[in-house]
Design an enzyme around this catalytic site. Sequence first.
Site, short mmCIF file in Angstrom:
data_model
loop_
_atom_site.label_atom_id
_atom_site.label_comp_id
_atom_site.label_asym_id
_atom_site.label_seq_id
_atom_site.Cartn_x
_atom_site.Cartn_y
_atom_site.Cartn_z
N GLU A 1 -1.98 -19.30 2.30
CA GLU A 1 -2.39 -19.41 3.70
C GLU A 1 -3.90 -19.43 3.91
O GLU A 1 -4.36 -19.30 5.02
CB GLU A 1 -1.79 -18.27 4.53
CG GLU A 1 -0.28 -18.34 4.64
CD GLU A 1 0.18 -19.13 5.86
OE1 GLU A 1 0.74 -20.23 5.64
OE2 GLU A 1 -0.02 -18.69 6.97
N SER B 1 0.82 -1.22 0.00
CA SER B 1 0.00 0.00 0.00
C SER B 1 0.84 1.26 0.00
O SER B 1 1.94 1.30 0.56
CB SER B 1 -0.89 0.03 1.24
OG SER B 1 -1.64 -1.13 1.33
C1 LIG Z 1 -4.31 -2.82 10.41
C2 LIG Z 1 -3.85 -2.70 8.97
C3 LIG Z 1 -2.70 -3.35 8.58
C4 LIG Z 1 -2.24 -3.23 7.26
N1 LIG Z 1 -1.06 -3.81 6.91
C5 LIG Z 1 -0.55 -3.63 5.66
C6 LIG Z 1 0.74 -4.12 5.31
O1 LIG Z 1 1.42 -4.77 6.12
N2 LIG Z 1 1.23 -3.87 4.07
C7 LIG Z 1 0.49 -3.18 3.14
O2 LIG Z 1 0.97 -3.02 2.02
N3 LIG Z 1 -0.75 -2.69 3.45
C8 LIG Z 1 -1.28 -2.89 4.69
N4 LIG Z 1 -2.51 -2.36 5.02
C9 LIG Z 1 -3.22 -1.52 4.03
C10 LIG Z 1 -4.50 -2.13 3.49
O3 LIG Z 1 -4.20 -3.15 2.56
C11 LIG Z 1 -5.31 -0.97 2.87
O4 LIG Z 1 -5.67 -0.13 3.93
C12 LIG Z 1 -6.54 -1.47 2.15
O5 LIG Z 1 -6.20 -2.19 1.00
C13 LIG Z 1 -7.47 -0.30 1.74
O6 LIG Z 1 -6.76 0.69 1.08
P1 LIG Z 1 -6.86 2.25 1.53
O7 LIG Z 1 -6.63 2.28 3.02
O8 LIG Z 1 -5.95 3.02 0.68
O9 LIG Z 1 -8.36 2.66 1.29
P2 LIG Z 1 -9.01 3.07 -0.12
O10 LIG Z 1 -8.60 2.09 -1.16
O11 LIG Z 1 -8.71 4.51 -0.37
O12 LIG Z 1 -10.53 2.89 0.18
C14 LIG Z 1 -11.32 3.88 0.88
C15 LIG Z 1 -12.76 3.39 0.91
O13 LIG Z 1 -13.28 3.29 -0.43
C16 LIG Z 1 -13.76 1.98 -0.70
N5 LIG Z 1 -13.44 1.59 -2.08
C17 LIG Z 1 -12.26 1.75 -2.71
N6 LIG Z 1 -12.33 1.23 -3.97
C18 LIG Z 1 -13.58 0.73 -4.11
C19 LIG Z 1 -14.25 0.07 -5.17
N7 LIG Z 1 -13.65 -0.19 -6.31
N8 LIG Z 1 -15.54 -0.34 -4.95
C20 LIG Z 1 -16.17 -0.08 -3.76
N9 LIG Z 1 -15.58 0.56 -2.72
C21 LIG Z 1 -14.31 0.96 -2.90
C22 LIG Z 1 -13.00 1.09 0.27
O14 LIG Z 1 -13.70 -0.11 0.54
C23 LIG Z 1 -12.90 1.98 1.50
O15 LIG Z 1 -14.09 1.92 2.25
C24 LIG Z 1 -3.00 -2.47 6.33
C25 LIG Z 1 -4.18 -1.85 6.72
C26 LIG Z 1 -4.60 -1.95 8.03
C27 LIG Z 1 -5.89 -1.25 8.43
#
Ligand SMILES: Cc1cc2nc3c(=O)[nH]c(=O)nc-3n(C[C@H](O)[C@H](O)[C@H](O)COP(=O)(O)OP(=O)(O)OC[C@H]3O[C@@H](n4cnc5c(N)ncnc54)[C@H](O)[C@@H]3O)c2cc1C
Length: 407
Positions: free
Chosen positions: A247, A132
């Site tokens: 996994e 991310s």
């Molecule tokens: C506790 C925790 C640990 C994590 N650990 C890691 C890690 O180790 N390494 C890593 O790389 N990442 C990690 N992440 C990141 C995680 O993978 C992302 O937070 C997640 O993929 C969502 O991306 P974003 O936060 O950018 O939200 P966004 O993608 O910006 O989404 C914001 C909102 O819009 C919605 N949304 C976005 N696109 C769509 C769509 N096409 N259709 C419908 N709704 C949509 C989402 O569901 C969400 O509600 C972690 C996150 C958390 C919370």
Amino acid sequence: MDFDYPPEAEQVREKVQAFLAEHLPADWVGIGALSGADYVEFVTAWRQKLYENGWLGLTLPQEYGGAGLSEMAAVVVAEEFALAGVPTGGANDGFSIGMLGNTLMVLGTEEQKKYFIPRILSGEDVWCQGYSEPDSGSDLASVSTKAILDGDEWIINGQKIWTSAGHLANWIFILCRTDSDAPQHRGISFILCPMDQPGVEVRPIDMISGESEFNEVFFSDARAPRDHVVGGVNEGWRTAMSLLGFERGEAAATLPIHFRGELDRLLTYAQELGAATNPLIRQRLMQAYERVEVMRFMGYSQLTKFDKGHAPGADAALTKIFWSEHHRTVTELAMDIMGMSGLVADGRVPMSAFGTDEPGAPNSTASWQSVFLNARAGTIYAGTSEIQRNIAGEMILGLPKEPKAKQ
Ligand SMILES: Cc1cc2nc3c(=O)[nH]c(=O)nc-3n(C[C@H](O)[C@H](O)[C@H](O)COP(=O)(O)OP(=O)(O)OC[C@H]3O[C@@H](n4cnc5c(N)ncnc54)[C@H](O)[C@@H]3O)c2cc1C
């Protein structure tokens, strides 16, 4: 649905039970009974014991130091460890072994397997996941961290975010843009990057629970050897997706065990606090029990298909939605059971911010408060519920693919 494990997997069960009986104290109730330095000491020593006795890297081939077990035998081992309340490895092994080790076996070069897998198992190399970015989460293919080839090295610039346990790692696997002119999915490479270098800076992020288990990672002219690309230059999207598929079998078997243990603790707490006589609380406890039972059968169903070589795909999306939403609901119930006293954090705090509190943990307001807050993140990490619904909608219901704003 077939509830029996294959006979060769059952033989492994006897061996792992003998190992657990030999190495755990007679009064062992689960890792959750330990906290602070005792917990850390136990997990460190336990991982070493697993390594020395061949219970790490269960499905990785023996020639690289793994246990060489079948997928189903590995599931049986994970099930026994969950029932005994002991971890299957150290804090970062989900990334190191579960994700990277398995991915190297499928897409790594022979040199990469020989070099990295023994170092992962010995604990010399500890990994975290750099997918991310501030502007690339659900839309992962838009990653903009750049890697440019300079002689025999990649020069990396950009930022990753939400890097879980990044502060404990000395290596990071990152998705980098290596061809800015190619269509989004075709210009990405999966690069293995050492973190002990001046160009990599890890900054902790404070969480709502007060912990900081994840980080921002900044790359400023960081360097990685040219041959540390897994799955081919500009072919990183395939590697990234392959890694996300590992996994799932283990999770299908162990998640219901952990959630059942958590619900049993909550039932005891509701009785102790007098909330179990409240008809509305009783109803919600019963609904939680139903969900845990549904999860158990979803797990069996997934394993049955898994054993027949079926790729989990949409099943995994459904499981992810189900457990993460259950966990939000059941921890809200815990807060209501505690009432006003739940606003004060008292007693042992869970040692990990992910999932349930550890097996054997005593009930406390601090435990449930922390798990309640952390459960909010479960519907976000490893793909949000909305994204999982998109996957399930397209793969199960055959709905039209989502329109893409850009390519
Ligand atoms: C506790 C925790 C640990 C994590 N650990 C890691 C890690 O180790 N390494 C890593 O790389 N990442 C990690 N992440 C990141 C995680 O993978 C992302 O937070 C997640 O993929 C969502 O991306 P974003 O936060 O950018 O939200 P966004 O993608 O910006 O989404 C914001 C909102 O819009 C919605 N949304 C976005 N696109 C769509 C769509 N096409 N259709 C419908 N709704 C949509 C989402 O569901 C969400 O509600 C972690 C996150 C958390 C919370």
